[in-house]
Design an enzyme around this catalytic site. Structure first.
Site: not given
Ligand SMILES: [Zn+2]
Length: 144
Positions: A69, A72
């Protein structure tokens, strides 16, 4: 008389009881003698998650993330910084949603990153999507 609070050791997960004002003085664990409160977010998994969120009288902030991600990855250093600055006021943890699939399912994590604040084991606030340092700091402060 000072207020006694429970905090869980970042190293051995033992539950420690200490005066609230000691949290800012790098308290050590009665069991393993390591620092109870560490600067970096603590990685939690399916096995220790419930114990950790329930055995802390300080609010527990959890970053649900995954290695694939992008947002993230971008938020990780910000989260690390805020954790270092606020580790005597709240417990900062991370959950890798690919590893800890039971926890991710139990809290219905639909998008990542999702940040959840728990108090006494109960979810009190949730934010989906990456946050910058100021937003994250202010949001956590609101829950202290
Ligand atoms: Zn310990």
């Amino acid at each position: 008389m000072s207020e006694l609070i429970h905090v869980t050791c970042s190293h051995c997960m033992a539950k420690n009881r200490l005066p609230l004002e000691k949290t800012s003085q790098d308290p050590t664990c009665g069991k393993c003698k390591e620092s109870i409160l560490i600067a970096s977010p603590l990685a939690l998994n399916d096995q220790n998650f419930q114990r950790f969120i329930q055995n802390n009288d300080l609010p527990v902030i959890v970053d649900f993330w995954a290695s694939w991600c992008g947002p993230c990855q971008m938020m990780a250093p910000v989260y690390e910084q805020v954790s270092g600055e606020m580790n005597s006021q709240a417990r900062f943890a991370k959950v890798d949603t690919e590893q800890a699939q039971q926890v991710a399912a139990a809290y219905n994590i639909r998008s990542i990153p999702t940040i959840i604040i728990y108090k006494a084991g109960k979810e009190v606030a949730r934010q989906a999507g990456a946050m910058d340092k100021t937003s994250l700091t202010n949001w956590v402060r609101e829950q202290l």
